[in-house]
Design a protein around this motif. Structure first.
Motif, PDB file in Angstrom:
ATOM      1  N   GLY A   1       0.804  -1.211   0.000  1.00 34.80           N
ATOM      2  CA  GLY A   1       0.000   0.000   0.000  1.00 34.80           C
ATOM      3  C   GLY A   1       0.842   1.269   0.000  1.00 34.80           C
ATOM      4  N   LEU A   2       0.166   2.390   0.032  1.00 35.83           N
ATOM      5  CA  LEU A   2       0.841   3.681   0.075  1.00 35.83           C
ATOM      6  C   LEU A   2       1.404   3.912   1.475  1.00 35.83           C
ATOM      7  CD1 LEU A   2      -1.816   5.724  -1.906  1.00 35.83           C
ATOM      8  CD2 LEU A   2       0.507   5.203  -2.686  1.00 35.83           C
ATOM      9  N   ARG A   3       2.616   4.430   1.545  1.00 39.14           N
ATOM     10  CA  ARG A   3       3.265   4.613   2.844  1.00 39.14           C
ATOM     11  C   ARG A   3       4.044   5.918   2.864  1.00 39.14           C
ATOM     12  NH1 ARG A   3       7.181   1.430   4.415  1.00 39.14           N
ATOM     13  NH2 ARG A   3       6.545   0.878   6.531  1.00 39.14           N
ATOM     14  N   TRP A   4       3.775   6.720   3.901  1.00 42.43           N
ATOM     15  CA  TRP A   4       4.563   7.918   4.165  1.00 42.43           C
ATOM     16  C   TRP A   4       4.850   7.969   5.669  1.00 42.43           C
ATOM     17  CZ3 TRP A   4       0.732   8.325   0.355  1.00 42.43           C
ATOM     18  CH2 TRP A   4       1.188   8.754  -0.904  1.00 42.43           C
ATOM     19  N   PRO A   5       5.995   8.509   6.071  1.00 38.11           N
ATOM     20  CA  PRO A   5       6.356   8.543   7.491  1.00 38.11           C
ATOM     21  C   PRO A   5       5.652   9.680   8.236  1.00 38.11           C
ATOM     22  CG  PRO A   5       8.106   9.507   6.169  1.00 38.11           C
ATOM     23  CD  PRO A   5       7.065   9.019   5.201  1.00 38.11           C
ATOM     24  N   HIS A   6       5.320   9.427   9.490  1.00 40.23           N
ATOM     25  CA  HIS A   6       4.718  10.417  10.384  1.00 40.23           C
ATOM     26  C   HIS A   6       5.315  10.235  11.772  1.00 40.23           C
ATOM     27  CE1 HIS A   6       1.175  11.742   7.877  1.00 40.23           C
ATOM     28  NE2 HIS A   6       1.512  10.625   7.250  1.00 40.23           N
ATOM     29  N   LEU A   7       5.255  11.278  12.586  1.00 42.13           N
ATOM     30  CA  LEU A   7       5.572  11.158  13.997  1.00 42.13           C
ATOM     31  C   LEU A   7       4.268  11.121  14.778  1.00 42.13           C
ATOM     32  CD1 LEU A   7       8.663  13.462  14.682  1.00 42.13           C
ATOM     33  CD2 LEU A   7       8.560  11.101  13.825  1.00 42.13           C
ATOM     34  N   GLU A   8       4.183  10.180  15.702  1.00 37.80           N
ATOM     35  CA  GLU A   8       2.964   9.978  16.490  1.00 37.80           C
ATOM     36  C   GLU A   8       3.315  10.012  17.967  1.00 37.80           C
ATOM     37  OE1 GLU A   8      -0.243   6.846  15.509  1.00 37.80           O
ATOM     38  OE2 GLU A   8       1.066   5.859  16.970  1.00 37.80           O
ATOM     39  N   LYS A   9       2.524  10.742  18.731  1.00 33.59           N
ATOM     40  CA  LYS A   9       2.745  10.816  20.182  1.00 33.59           C
ATOM     41  C   LYS A   9       2.532   9.440  20.799  1.00 33.59           C
ATOM     42  CE  LYS A   9       3.058  13.550  24.008  1.00 33.59           C
ATOM     43  NZ  LYS A   9       3.070  12.548  25.053  1.00 33.59           N
ATOM     44  N   ALA A  10       3.481   9.027  21.634  1.00 33.68           N
ATOM     45  CA  ALA A  10       3.399   7.722  22.289  1.00 33.68           C
ATOM     46  C   ALA A  10       3.093   7.922  23.767  1.00 33.68           C
ATOM     47  CB  ALA A  10       4.715   6.961  22.121  1.00 33.68           C
ATOM     48  N   GLY A  11       1.911   7.539  24.202  1.00 35.03           N
ATOM     49  CA  GLY A  11       1.549   7.625  25.602  1.00 35.03           C
ATOM     50  C   GLY A  11       1.085   9.012  26.016  1.00 35.03           C
ATOM     51  N   ALA A  12       0.729   9.121  27.294  1.00 35.09           N
ATOM     52  CA  ALA A  12       0.239  10.386  27.841  1.00 35.09           C
ATOM     53  C   ALA A  12       1.410  11.178  28.409  1.00 35.09           C
ATOM     54  CB  ALA A  12      -0.805  10.101  28.932  1.00 35.09           C
ATOM     55  N   GLY A  13       1.103  12.264  29.030  1.00 36.74           N
ATOM     56  CA  GLY A  13       2.138  13.080  29.650  1.00 36.74           C
ATOM     57  C   GLY A  13       2.482  14.297  28.827  1.00 36.74           C
ATOM     58  N   PRO A  14       3.335  15.154  29.366  1.00 37.00           N
ATOM     59  CA  PRO A  14       3.700  16.397  28.677  1.00 37.00           C
ATOM     60  C   PRO A  14       4.366  16.117  27.331  1.00 37.00           C
ATOM     61  CG  PRO A  14       4.434  16.412  30.973  1.00 37.00           C
ATOM     62  CD  PRO A  14       3.995  15.013  30.672  1.00 37.00           C
ATOM     63  N   ASP A  15       4.196  17.029  26.430  1.00 38.82           N
ATOM     64  CA  ASP A  15       4.779  16.930  25.090  1.00 38.82           C
ATOM     65  C   ASP A  15       6.149  17.619  25.125  1.00 38.82           C
ATOM     66  OD1 ASP A  15       5.507  17.251  22.384  1.00 38.82           O
ATOM     67  OD2 ASP A  15       3.406  17.184  21.763  1.00 38.82           O
TER      68      ASP A  15
END
Length: 641
Positions: free
Chosen positions: A615-629
């Motif tokens: 399939g189509l694929r592009w990279p992303h950043l995803e927040k992992a878990g809770a807590g401050p960013d």
């Protein structure tokens, strides 16, 4: 620092006899003596006069006249700049010099180009002559196949190293020069040179060093506008048309905030003035080049007029501004050279360019020049790219610092297998990891900001150069937070076979993921280039005309024998479009329908069936878990609001 001497172009004498037993002739090498004076740190006796007639913009020809004081007769060697600061390589445009003539008091002088150094011209000077005159034309490229276009009907980029020679035997900082340039009627020019006097179309400047002259180019144009940004910084803009100069107060405020954030980061200014030179053009050749008190930049004509659509374009000015501190003031000791003939050693460009590539995004986020989403998307694109590079198995990041010399940014058949100048963006990701390591270890009491302030700071107004080596970088990091920084840097920058550089992303509480829609950075890049970046699916990029490029090593496209320059004619029997090939990739996910392409190369056509199901694929950043960013803290403004 220890100055690297020139290596004479001498061959080691062979021990074989003139005639071997087989009877074949075997010549002995001719030893070439060193005939060019080594650069010495002593004042040059007199001031060069440089006159440039830049009025012939229709043909892009610069007419040059130089007067150079001399102290004695005999052979006098002039050098044309070869190893150029900021380009990290021998890129001097000697091939564009035409009609070279030398004279004294109107009498022609004999000159000879040195065959072992084509940038060196030996002139026979009669006894009693006090100065010589040289004249030549610089024939700038008129189309991109000839090189970077520096003159258009609306603007020009004057780089003084292209239109001048300098005497051998001296540090360039010790050679005084006085410049006068004639611009086309009605044009306005800007350069970070002092003592400006304007008379009609003639711009004359006060005496400066040849080093400072080369480091202070000019942008000039028919449509010009200037804004003060505070802290001694000015934004000078030339455009293809007057309408593109329509910057709003908010646009200028963000540029001013960028300057304020940079000063807040580093603590001092290593300039007494600074000029952004910005060309808004699709005719002038693209550029982003740092100087100590200025920078050369070009963006799309609609940089201001379609501001909301150009978020991905706004990282260039932050990058070049940071270089005033990192690269121009603080400079690797082997990259600093006393003249423009001494070869540069680029090994520490992962500090010079890599950390600048980190700070340009951080400062863009802190100032509002770029959105957080765009910055994270760019980091995702970079991390995703390095996750699939075959060249990582054999070549370190530090070895790519030599790429400006090795490849001169030429196109390559399979760049993912050879690697290119990865010290920029992978260097940036490494410095992100270093920043996050310091923040976590000190409970956010310290960060890479502290390193920037101590290492690139110093004395206010010092716009000289301060050199460093690897050990200096390690010591400065340890002064911020004790750690085995030598091992950290050597493993990530000097060792091949490293995993994708995601350590800083993960330490910030994010992870690299793949989605079937492009991130904002890839989306904007594809929209501007009108191409389809399918690196992470079929393993290629297809331009607006259907031509394939950037073939990923060992990808589905690679295995189908598609190479750069192959034209994608049709998809599933219908003429190529980005929409059709993306639809075919989605359809192939069922495992029953291969991606069917009609391709052409060299007038030969063939049908290709690619069995790809990912399939189509592009990279992303995803927040992992809770807590401050952690990225929210990173992009928090430092300037007084």
């Amino acid at each position: 620092m220890k100055k690297a001497p020139f290596v004479a172009a001498a061959l080691i004498a062979l021990t074989a006899p003139a005639h071997a037993q087989d009877g074949n002739s075997r010549p002995e090498p001719v030893v070439q003596p060193l005939t060019i004076p080594l650069p010495a740190d002593r004042p040059y006796p007199g001031t060069m006069q440089l006159r440039v007639d830049a009025t012939d913009y229709a043909r892009g020809i610069f007419h040059v006249r130089q007067t150079i004081p001399v102290t004695k007769g005999g052979k006098f060697t002039l050098l044309y700049p070869e190893w150029l600061p900021g380009k990290h390589a021998p890129r001097g445009a000697i091939a564009e010099v035409a009609g070279f003539k030398a004279s004294a008091s109107g009498r022609p002088l004999t000159w000879t180009r040195q065959p072992t150094d084509v940038y060196a011209f030996d002139i026979d000077v009669p006894q009693g002559v006090k100065s010589i005159d040289i004249a030549f034309d610089f024939l700038s490229p008129t189309r991109t196949t000839e090189g970077r276009v520096v003159v258009t009907p609306a603007m020009m980029n004057l780089q003084w190293e292209q239109v001048s020679f300098y005497p051998a035997g001296y540090f360039t900082r010790q050679i005084p020069v006085q410049l006068e340039v004639a611009l086309p009627e009605g044009w306005t020019g800007a350069a970070a040179l002092d003592g400006l006097k304007v008379s009609g179309n003639r711009y004359s400047f006060g005496v400066t060093s040849y080093e400072n002259l080369v480091d202070s180019p000019m942008f000039a144009g028919r449509w010009f506008r200037q804004w003060a940004l505070g802290n001694g910084v000015t934004l000078n803009v030339v455009a293809d048309e007057e309408k593109y100069l329509a910057a709003s107060p908010d646009h200028i405020a963000r540029h001013a905030a960028l300057v304020a954030e940079a000063v807040a980061l580093f603590g001092v200014r290593h300039f007494d003035r600074y000029d952004f030179l910005l060309a808004l053009s699709d005719e002038l050749g693209g550029i982003g080049l740092e100087h100590h008190r200025s920078s050369e930049n070009s963006r799309n004509p609609d940089y201001f007029t379609k501001w909301d659509e150009n978020d991905s374009e706004r990282g260039l000015l932050p990058h070049e501004l940071v270089h005033s501190w990192n690269g121009k003031y603080r400079r690797p000791d082997k990259l600093w050279t006393p003249d423009y003939r001494t070869p540069m050693q680029d090994n520490l460009l992962w500090v010079y360019e890599g950390q600048t590539s980190y700070w340009d995004l951080v400062l863009a986020g802190r100032s509002g020049m770029q959105s957080k989403d765009m910055i994270l998307a760019e980091w995702a694109t970079n991390a995703g790219f390095y996750a699939v590079q075959a060249g990582r198995t054999w070549r370190s990041v530090e070895d790519t610092t030599l790429d400006p010399i090795i490849a001169a940014r030429k196109q390559r058949a399979f760049p993912s297998a050879t690697r290119t100048e990865d010290y920029y963006n992978e260097g940036g990701l490494m410095w992100l990891e270093a920043d996050m390591l310091i923040r976590q270890a000190t409970n956010n009491a310290k960060s890479l900001d502290d390193f920037a302030r101590s290492f690139f700071g110093g004395r206010e107004g010092d716009w000289g150069q301060s050199t460093y080596d690897f050990d200096d970088v390690v010591a400065a990091l340890n002064a911020v937070h004790p750690y085995d920084w030598a091992k950290f840097l050597r493993e990530r920058m000097q060792a091949p076979g490293r995993p994708a550089p995601t350590g800083g992303i993960e330490a910030a509480g994010y992870r690299l993921v793949w989605r079937d829609a492009p991130n904002s950075y890839d989306r904007d890049r594809m929209a501007q280039a009108k191409n389809a970046d399918l690196t992470h699916s079929l393993g290629l990029v297809i331009d607006k005309d259907g031509i394939a490029g950037s073939i990923l090593w060992d990808s589905p496209a690679f295995k189908a024998d598609i190479v750069n320059g192959t034209k994608i004619v049709a998809v599933d029997g219908v003429s190529y479009s980005r929409e059709r090939i993306e639809a075919a990739i989605r359809a192939a996910m069922d495992g029953k329908t291969p991606v069917k392409l009609l391709v052409e190369r060299g007038g030969r056509y063939r049908t290709v069936e690619i069995d790809y199901r990912g399939g189509l694929r592009w990279p992303h950043l995803e927040k992992a878990g809770a807590g401050p960013d952690a990225f929210d803290a990173l992009f928090m403004p430092k300037r007084a609001l």
